[in-house]
Design a protein around this motif. Structure first.
Motif, PDB file in Angstrom:
ATOM      1  N   GLU A 120      45.400 -24.234  46.031  1.00 18.63           N
ATOM      2  CA  GLU A 120      46.382 -23.157  45.882  1.00 18.63           C
ATOM      3  C   GLU A 120      45.921 -21.922  46.675  1.00 18.63           C
ATOM      4  N   PRO A 121      46.596 -21.585  47.790  1.00 15.12           N
ATOM      5  CA  PRO A 121      46.124 -20.498  48.651  1.00 15.12           C
ATOM      6  C   PRO A 121      46.082 -19.127  47.980  1.00 15.12           C
ATOM      7  N   SER A 122      46.931 -18.890  46.983  1.00 20.45           N
ATOM      8  CA  SER A 122      47.000 -17.561  46.372  1.00 20.45           C
ATOM      9  C   SER A 122      45.924 -17.330  45.316  1.00 20.45           C
ATOM     10  N   LEU A 123      45.158 -18.358  44.977  1.00 21.34           N
ATOM     11  CA  LEU A 123      44.061 -18.212  44.016  1.00 21.34           C
ATOM     12  C   LEU A 123      42.739 -18.222  44.771  1.00 21.34           C
ATOM     13  N   TRP A 124      41.957 -17.161  44.590  1.00 23.45           N
ATOM     14  CA  TRP A 124      40.751 -16.973  45.390  1.00 23.45           C
ATOM     15  C   TRP A 124      39.464 -17.098  44.587  1.00 23.45           C
ATOM     16  N   VAL A 125      39.534 -16.884  43.274  1.00 22.77           N
ATOM     17  CA  VAL A 125      38.349 -16.923  42.413  1.00 22.77           C
ATOM     18  C   VAL A 125      38.736 -17.585  41.096  1.00 22.77           C
ATOM     19  N   VAL A 126      37.810 -18.371  40.519  1.00 18.27           N
ATOM     20  CA  VAL A 126      38.040 -18.943  39.194  1.00 18.27           C
ATOM     21  C   VAL A 126      36.930 -18.501  38.248  1.00 18.27           C
ATOM     22  N   ILE A 127      37.313 -18.164  37.018  1.00 15.18           N
ATOM     23  CA  ILE A 127      36.375 -17.873  35.938  1.00 15.18           C
ATOM     24  C   ILE A 127      36.487 -18.996  34.922  1.00 15.18           C
ATOM     25  N   VAL A 128      35.340 -19.500  34.452  1.00 14.92           N
ATOM     26  CA  VAL A 128      35.342 -20.512  33.401  1.00 14.92           C
ATOM     27  C   VAL A 128      34.653 -19.938  32.169  1.00 14.92           C
ATOM     28  N   THR A 129      35.238 -20.173  31.002  1.00 13.18           N
ATOM     29  CA  THR A 129      34.688 -19.670  29.754  1.00 13.18           C
ATOM     30  C   THR A 129      35.072 -20.620  28.627  1.00 13.18           C
ATOM     31  N   GLY A 130      34.670 -20.279  27.398  1.00 15.92           N
ATOM     32  CA  GLY A 130      34.971 -21.133  26.265  1.00 15.92           C
ATOM     33  C   GLY A 130      35.565 -20.360  25.105  1.00 15.92           C
ATOM     34  N   THR A 131      36.266 -21.051  24.217  1.00 13.50           N
ATOM     35  CA  THR A 131      36.741 -20.442  22.982  1.00 13.50           C
ATOM     36  C   THR A 131      35.687 -20.648  21.892  1.00 13.50           C
ATOM     37  N   GLY A 132      35.712 -19.765  20.879  1.00  8.34           N
ATOM     38  CA  GLY A 132      34.786 -19.910  19.769  1.00  8.34           C
ATOM     39  C   GLY A 132      33.395 -19.428  20.108  1.00  8.34           C
ATOM     40  N   ARG A 133      32.370 -20.054  19.514  1.00 11.63           N
ATOM     41  CA  ARG A 133      31.003 -19.567  19.655  1.00 11.63           C
ATOM     42  C   ARG A 133      30.190 -20.336  20.686  1.00 11.63           C
ATOM     43  N   ALA A 134      30.847 -21.172  21.471  1.00  9.47           N
ATOM     44  CA  ALA A 134      30.135 -21.927  22.505  1.00  9.47           C
ATOM     45  C   ALA A 134      30.880 -21.853  23.829  1.00  9.47           C
ATOM     46  N   PHE A 135      30.111 -21.837  24.903  1.00 10.43           N
ATOM     47  CA  PHE A 135      30.654 -22.050  26.240  1.00 10.43           C
ATOM     48  C   PHE A 135      30.938 -23.542  26.382  1.00 10.43           C
ATOM     49  N   CYS A 136      29.889 -24.350  26.300  1.00 16.01           N
ATOM     50  CA  CYS A 136      30.029 -25.806  26.263  1.00 16.01           C
ATOM     51  C   CYS A 136      28.711 -26.381  25.769  1.00 16.01           C
ATOM     52  N   ALA A 137      28.777 -27.168  24.709  1.00 12.28           N
ATOM     53  CA  ALA A 137      27.576 -27.741  24.102  1.00 12.28           C
ATOM     54  C   ALA A 137      27.136 -29.026  24.788  1.00 12.28           C
ATOM     55  N   GLY A 138      27.762 -29.360  25.917  1.00  9.22           N
ATOM     56  CA  GLY A 138      27.368 -30.547  26.654  1.00  9.22           C
ATOM     57  C   GLY A 138      28.293 -31.718  26.409  1.00  9.22           C
ATOM     58  N   ALA A 139      27.756 -32.920  26.544  1.00  4.55           N
ATOM     59  CA  ALA A 139      28.552 -34.132  26.377  1.00  4.55           C
ATOM     60  C   ALA A 139      28.912 -34.340  24.910  1.00  4.55           C
ATOM     61  N   ASP A 140      30.008 -35.017  24.694  1.00  2.36           N
ATOM     62  CA  ASP A 140      30.399 -35.426  23.353  1.00  2.36           C
ATOM     63  C   ASP A 140      29.501 -36.601  22.958  1.00  2.36           C
TER      64      ASP A 140
END
Length: 278
Positions: A53-73
């Motif tokens: 998508e040419p109009s998107l130049w930067v992406v931010i990744v984050t998480g909901t709750g108290r974790a960003f990502c705890a890893g694999a399920d």
């Protein structure tokens, strides 16, 4: 022209908090945003769309709750291991982008910012270490505890932590499996740019994103390409590959270089255009 984002499950949320900025939010808070197969597939689709998508130049990744990502399920992983339904070694080797479509992502020239709102363990940490800028909450924790579970941080974490932190500090993280604080991640291990109060994680990440999108997207993408290549090639080879890359060609053949120089001469802010596809 309005954006047409892909249809995803509710495990990944997409939003647009600022011009040219995509926010990707991991949305399995009850599971500490552990990576399910569906979540991983959604991330792959979302980030491939972002790249195109040419109009998107930067992406931010984050998480909901108290974790960003705890890893694999791990529950799902355990089921697959006990049943013999998976060839994990083959799956990892054949996965182009790595854990969460981020941990080994090397083809994208658009910046990725991690807004780490809480725990980042295992694959979550492997994603963080491959982001371009990392903002962390004061109470965030980082860890690569794979050895405690009989597995390995094989999705790109081992070489990336070693490059960033050095052999001894990488060994401390990887061989003990013990977590570290956000302050240590910044001051000792050097993979966090900024530590802020929990309420300021996303605003601080957005501030970095806005600073980036004030610059020519063509120049930013060529520069990120050069940084990424330097991690994979000797300096002279990285230079040669970058100078002849599509990103560099777009800089010198595009409109933004003309606009940037003209704006400087006319003492005004530049009016950047979306990068042209070559």
């Amino acid at each position: 022209m309005p954006l047409s984002p892909p249809r995803l499950s509710d495990q990944i949320l997409l939003s647009f908090p600022a011009d040219h900025v995509l926010l990707v939010t991991f949305n399995r808070p009850k599971s500490l945003n552990a990576m399910s197969a569906q979540m991983s597939q959604d991330l792959k689709v979302a980030l491939e769309w972002f790249d195109e998508e040419p109009s998107l130049w930067v992406v931010i990744v984050t998480g909901t709750g108290r974790a960003f990502c705890a890893g694999a399920d791990l529950k799902s992983w355990n089921d697959n291991q006990q049943s013999g339904r998976t060839n994990e070694q083959e799956n990892v080797a054949s996965d182009l982008y790595g854990f969460g479509a981020i941990s080994r992502r090397a083809t994208s020239s658009k910046p990725i910012i991690a807004a780490v709102n809480g725990l980042a363990f295992g694959g979550g940490m492997e994603m963080v270490i491959n982001c371009d800028i990392v903002v962390a909450s004061e109470d965030a924790k980082f860890g690569l505890p794979e050895v405690k579970r009989g597995v390995v941080a094989i999705q790109g974490g081992i070489p990336r932590v070693t490059v960033v932190s050095g052999r001894q500090l990488a060994s401390e993280l990887l061989l003990t499996g013990n977590p570290v604080s956000a302050q240590d991640a910044r001051d000792r291990f050097r993979f966090v740019n900024k530590v802020v109060p929990a309420s300021q994680v996303l605003p601080a990440a957005l501030d970095f994103a806005r600073q980036i999108v004030e610059n020519s997207p063509d120049a930013v993408q060529s520069t990120k390409k050069g940084i990424t290549l330097t991690l994979h090639y000797p300096v002279d080879e990285a230079f040669n590959v970058n100078v002849w890359s599509n990103e560099s060609a777009r800089v010198y053949k595009g409109e933004n270089i003309k606009e940037g120089l003209k704006a400087f001469v006319e003492k005004r802010p530049p009016n950047w255009k979306n990068p042209a596809k070559l």
